[in-house]
Scaffold this motif. Structure first.
Motif, PDB file in Angstrom:
ATOM      1  N   SER A 136       0.022   3.811  -4.817  1.00  0.00           N
ATOM      2  CA  SER A 136       1.178   4.341  -5.537  1.00  0.00           C
ATOM      3  C   SER A 136       0.963   4.266  -7.047  1.00  0.00           C
ATOM      4  CB  SER A 136       2.444   3.591  -5.132  1.00  0.00           C
ATOM      5  OG  SER A 136       3.550   4.066  -5.841  1.00  0.00           O
ATOM      6  N   LEU A 137       0.452   3.128  -7.502  1.00  0.00           N
ATOM      7  CA  LEU A 137       0.168   2.953  -8.930  1.00  0.00           C
ATOM      8  C   LEU A 137      -0.904   3.919  -9.410  1.00  0.00           C
ATOM      9  CD1 LEU A 137       0.661   1.327 -11.521  1.00  0.00           C
ATOM     10  CD2 LEU A 137      -1.065  -0.287 -10.726  1.00  0.00           C
TER      11      LEU A 137
ATOM     12  N   THR B 294       0.626   7.392  -9.746  1.00  0.00           N
ATOM     13  CA  THR B 294       1.516   7.469 -10.911  1.00  0.00           C
ATOM     14  C   THR B 294       0.694   7.507 -12.195  1.00  0.00           C
ATOM     15  OG1 THR B 294       3.196   6.266  -9.688  1.00  0.00           O
ATOM     16  CG2 THR B 294       3.468   6.378 -12.075  1.00  0.00           C
ATOM     17  N   SER B 295      -0.366   6.717 -12.275  1.00  0.00           N
ATOM     18  CA  SER B 295      -1.236   6.736 -13.468  1.00  0.00           C
ATOM     19  C   SER B 295      -1.879   8.098 -13.654  1.00  0.00           C
ATOM     20  CB  SER B 295      -2.323   5.666 -13.337  1.00  0.00           C
ATOM     21  OG  SER B 295      -1.753   4.394 -13.228  1.00  0.00           O
TER      22      SER B 295
ATOM     23  N   THR C 109      -0.417  -4.572  -0.424  1.00  0.00           N
ATOM     24  CA  THR C 109      -1.110  -4.474  -1.710  1.00  0.00           C
ATOM     25  C   THR C 109      -1.845  -3.141  -1.822  1.00  0.00           C
ATOM     26  OG1 THR C 109      -1.410  -6.878  -1.703  1.00  0.00           O
ATOM     27  CG2 THR C 109      -2.782  -5.602  -3.212  1.00  0.00           C
TER      28      THR C 109
ATOM     29  N   GLU D 270       0.744  -0.413  -2.529  1.00  0.00           N
ATOM     30  CA  GLU D 270       1.225  -0.451  -3.912  1.00  0.00           C
ATOM     31  C   GLU D 270       0.150   0.048  -4.883  1.00  0.00           C
ATOM     32  OE1 GLU D 270       4.235  -1.097  -4.980  1.00  0.00           O
ATOM     33  OE2 GLU D 270       5.132  -1.939  -3.171  1.00  0.00           O
ATOM     34  N   TYR D 271      -1.107  -0.306  -4.629  1.00  0.00           N
ATOM     35  CA  TYR D 271      -2.199   0.153  -5.488  1.00  0.00           C
ATOM     36  C   TYR D 271      -2.324   1.673  -5.442  1.00  0.00           C
ATOM     37  CZ  TYR D 271      -6.804   1.007  -7.380  1.00  0.00           C
ATOM     38  OH  TYR D 271      -7.838   1.504  -8.114  1.00  0.00           O
TER      39      TYR D 271
ATOM     40  N   SER E 287       7.573   7.756  -7.233  1.00  0.00           N
ATOM     41  CA  SER E 287       7.437   7.475  -8.666  1.00  0.00           C
ATOM     42  C   SER E 287       8.385   8.359  -9.455  1.00  0.00           C
ATOM     43  CB  SER E 287       6.002   7.723  -9.130  1.00  0.00           C
ATOM     44  OG  SER E 287       5.693   9.096  -9.052  1.00  0.00           O
TER      45      SER E 287
ATOM     46  N   CYS F 214       6.976   3.120 -10.314  1.00  0.00           N
ATOM     47  CA  CYS F 214       6.502   3.517  -8.994  1.00  0.00           C
ATOM     48  C   CYS F 214       6.768   2.395  -8.000  1.00  0.00           C
ATOM     49  CB  CYS F 214       5.019   3.881  -9.030  1.00  0.00           C
ATOM     50  SG  CYS F 214       3.920   2.520  -9.387  1.00  0.00           S
ATOM     51  N   ASP F 215       6.828   2.796  -6.751  1.00  0.00           N
ATOM     52  CA  ASP F 215       7.036   1.827  -5.681  1.00  0.00           C
ATOM     53  C   ASP F 215       6.532   2.451  -4.384  1.00  0.00           C
ATOM     54  OD1 ASP F 215       7.753  -0.515  -4.458  1.00  0.00           O
ATOM     55  OD2 ASP F 215       9.876  -0.060  -4.338  1.00  0.00           O
TER      56      ASP F 215
ATOM     57  N   SER G 170       5.046   6.667  -0.861  1.00  0.00           N
ATOM     58  CA  SER G 170       4.989   6.293  -2.276  1.00  0.00           C
ATOM     59  C   SER G 170       6.026   7.096  -3.040  1.00  0.00           C
ATOM     60  CB  SER G 170       3.610   6.602  -2.856  1.00  0.00           C
ATOM     61  OG  SER G 170       2.621   5.867  -2.219  1.00  0.00           O
TER      62      SER G 170
END
Length: 135
Positions: free
Chosen positions: A126-127, A130-131, A120, A123-124, A88, A71-72, A86
């Protein structure tokens, strides 16, 4: 509008055009000449890469099959509303190496709903998305 609708359908097997098609869709209510030029450019790209697409390959059932995700996100790069995008992708299949590439089974590119205060935070988010997709 019908051509853009067909391009949206094409993103199912050609995920690399998703961002460009999404950007053109945002201006369907009041399209300008520049938006039509962007649609024609996407169509020319598809014509030039007609043999590209998603390739699914079988894998061995005797060894464990990995599930990989990447992801990004960018930070407020859309000049129209300063929201972040975002992206992924999720792969399922053999390990990454020169001859075997995993199968792309899920991908996403989405504009975030809020304007983030830091890279930050972007990115969080996006993460986290994806999770959730992996779970």
């Amino acid at each position: 509008m019908s051509i853009v609708g067909a391009l949206q359908y094409a993103t199912l097997t050609r995920p690399e055009i998703s961002f460009a098609v999404n950007k053109v869709c945002q201006f369907l209510s009041q399209p300008l000449e520049d938006h039509w030029k962007a649609v024609k450019r996407i169509l020319r790209y598809l014509k030039a890469t007609i043999h590209h697409g998603l390739h699914l390959k079988p894998c061995s059932l005797t060894s464990p099959v990995p599930l990989l995700a990447f992801c990004d996100a960018d930070w407020g790069s859309d000049p129209d509303d300063r929201r972040s995008t975002s992206g992924s992708c999720v792969f399922f299949g053999p390990n990454l190496c020169v001859f075997f590439r995993p199968n792309l089974v899920s991908w996403s590119s989405k504009k975030q709903t809020l304007v983030a205060r830091s890279s930050t935070e972007v990115e969080y988010r996006s993460l986290a998305n994806t999770s959730a997709e992996l779970l």
